[in-house]
Design an enzyme around this catalytic site. Structure first.
Site, PDB file in Angstrom:
ATOM      1  N   CYS A 120      21.868  50.164  41.434  1.00  0.00           N
ATOM      2  CA  CYS A 120      23.302  49.962  41.659  1.00  0.00           C
ATOM      3  C   CYS A 120      24.005  51.282  41.953  1.00  0.00           C
ATOM      4  CB  CYS A 120      23.946  49.259  40.457  1.00  0.00           C
ATOM      5  SG  CYS A 120      23.775  50.151  38.904  1.00  0.00           S
ATOM      6  N   CYS A 164      44.060  40.231  49.843  1.00  0.00           N
ATOM      7  CA  CYS A 164      44.593  40.123  48.484  1.00  0.00           C
ATOM      8  C   CYS A 164      46.013  40.665  48.394  1.00  0.00           C
ATOM      9  CB  CYS A 164      43.696  40.873  47.506  1.00  0.00           C
ATOM     10  SG  CYS A 164      44.259  40.796  45.794  1.00  0.00           S
ATOM     11  N   CYS A 195      38.959  45.968  44.674  1.00  0.00           N
ATOM     12  CA  CYS A 195      38.365  45.854  46.020  1.00  0.00           C
ATOM     13  C   CYS A 195      38.981  46.865  46.983  1.00  0.00           C
ATOM     14  CB  CYS A 195      38.544  44.436  46.546  1.00  0.00           C
ATOM     15  SG  CYS A 195      37.922  43.193  45.417  1.00  0.00           S
TER      16      CYS A 195
END
Length: 443
Positions: free
Chosen positions: A400, A83, A92
């Site tokens: 999570c 990216c 990220c």
């Protein structure tokens, strides 16, 4: 006599001189760990085996944090981030690590946290649920920022540990059609006369197309409405404007909610802004594994806590069992009921309940055969205090946050449950986020 003094701070954010350190491992948030003057030092962006020059940015009694200034030697597992916005965007944060090592690190972190915090190990560590490493996000929320000086609006993601909005042109983890929309969408938003009233923008890519949901704090003018409608027609998307009270105005496209399908037949609609799993491929595999682990039979009673719009409830109901879904967001409960009706399922019922509150008077609370938990990051600790009333034979916990999973394992273990299976769910490749599934069975 008055005495004046200044309390000693428990931390200091003064910058240190440059320090050369050797990284030994990663913490569960993906930061490199080194030692300096008897303290643990956390270094985001550094990898095990690397020698790095850093500057200490925060010092506490037992640990410090540091900024990576220079790589003196690189790990063979280091790769160039894909990216263009990697150094600025707060999203990220593990793109500098090979995918195989990302998954290996997450699995090790999951097992280590469970052993450390819950003092238990799974009888079986199952293979991780994995999928594509790029273009996997079917949904994202972008922030906007209106600059008073140049009168321009920035569309993008928040910078790391900051409220600053980073202007982005594309995002490699977004579904390709969504990533392609970012630049032209930014352009049209800057043409709106009411652009200073823009809130966030939600991008969705599901079975019935691509949706762009524009949050506005004021009513759209007729000209602005026409510009957005024309944009939607050119790009073949559904465009919705969301107002101050959450009301939805469809500017372009059929007046239907976004939906995804499970098992090729279950249609799950959801309202923009409400929670659904962002990785469709992994979600399908995750639901399939949960149903398989629970081995639900037609004559059983199954409870699904934190059920959302029925992501697990509906597939579980296909077994013929009596399924009860409980959720804390009333709009999602209403949608779950509609999803069940649209799928022709009359053996599943849904209730709105605050699952962190006293559940003793809830009509659905009672003996169940199987229990599924899919809580937010805070976990399900309060709900598990009612295990004596539920007494399920088997529990699937979808997590999570491995820290809350480990904490919530304690009441389960105390009530005679054993951790039979544990597996990583790589829902968010290129990030440090760890999702997992655990199966507990009553001894």
């Amino acid at each position: 006599m008055a005495q004046f003094f200044k309390a000693k701070p428990n931390s200091s954010k003064q910058l240190s001189p440059k320090v050369l350190l050797e990284v030994t491992r990663l913490d569960h948030l993906g930061a490199g760990i080194a030692q300096h003057q008897g303290k643990v030092v956390f270094i985001p962006g550094a990898l095990p085996g690397e020698k790095v020059t850093v500057q200490l940015t925060e010092q506490k009694k037992r640990h410090s944090r540091a900024k990576l200034l220079k790589l003196e030697s690189s790990s063979p597992d280091r790769v160039a981030p894909k990216c263009a916005h990697y150094d600025e965007c707060g999203g990220c944060d593990l793109q500098h690590l090979t995918l195989a090592q990302q998954r290996s690190h997450k699995e090790l972190a999951l097992v280590s946290l469970m052993a450390k915090l819950s003092h238990t190990e799974a009888e079986t560590l199952v293979p991780a649920i994995t999928g594509e490493q790029w273009a996997y996000r079917r949904r994202a929320r972008l922030a906007t920022y209106y600059n008073q000086e140049n009168k321009k609006t920035t569309l993008g993601f928040r910078a790391q540990s900051s409220k600053e909005v980073i202007n982005i042109s594309s995002c490699p983890v977004l579904a390709t059609p969504l990533s392609a929309l970012i630049s032209p969408l930014s352009k049209v938003l800057n043409q709106l006369s009411g652009r200073r009233a823009l809130g966030h923008v939600e991008l969705i890519d599901v079975d019935n197309g691509q949706f762009v949901v524009v949050r506005m704090t004021k009513d759209l003018s007729e000209k602005d409405s026409q510009k957005l409608t024309q944009f939607a027609k050119v790009h073949g998307i559904n465009l919705i404007v969301q107002g101050n009270e959450g009301e939805l105005l469809v500017l372009e496209g059929p007046k239907e909610l976004p939906f995804y399908t499970l098992n090729g037949e279950l249609k799950l609609s959801f309202t923009p802004g409400n929670f659904v799993q962002v990785n469709g491929e992994i979600n399908r595999a995750m639901v399939e594994q949960a149903v398989q682990w629970l081995q639900v039979k037609a004559d059983e009673r199954v409870l699904d806590l934190f059920c959302g719009v029925g992501n697990f409830s509906l597939p579980l109901a296909k077994s013929g069992a009596e399924v009860i879904g409980v959720e804390g967001v009333p709009e999602m409960v209403k949608q779950a009921r509609e999803n069940a009706a649209n799928s022709g399922l009359n053996n599943v019922s849904f209730f709105h309940t605050d699952l962190s509150a006293d559940l003793s008077e809830e009509p659905w609370l009672g003996k169940v055969d199987k229990l599924l938990l899919d809580p937010a990051r805070a976990g399900a600790f309060e709900s598990l205090q009612w295990l004596k009333k539920m007494k399920p034979k088997a529990i699937v916990y979808v997590s999570c946050d491995p820290s809350s999973l480990a904490r919530d394992s304690e009441p389960l273990l105390k009530h005679g449950y054993k951790l039979k299976r544990l597996g990583l769910i790589d829902m968010f490749p290129q990030t440090h986020h760890i999702e997992a599934m655990a199966l507990f069975e009553l001894s």
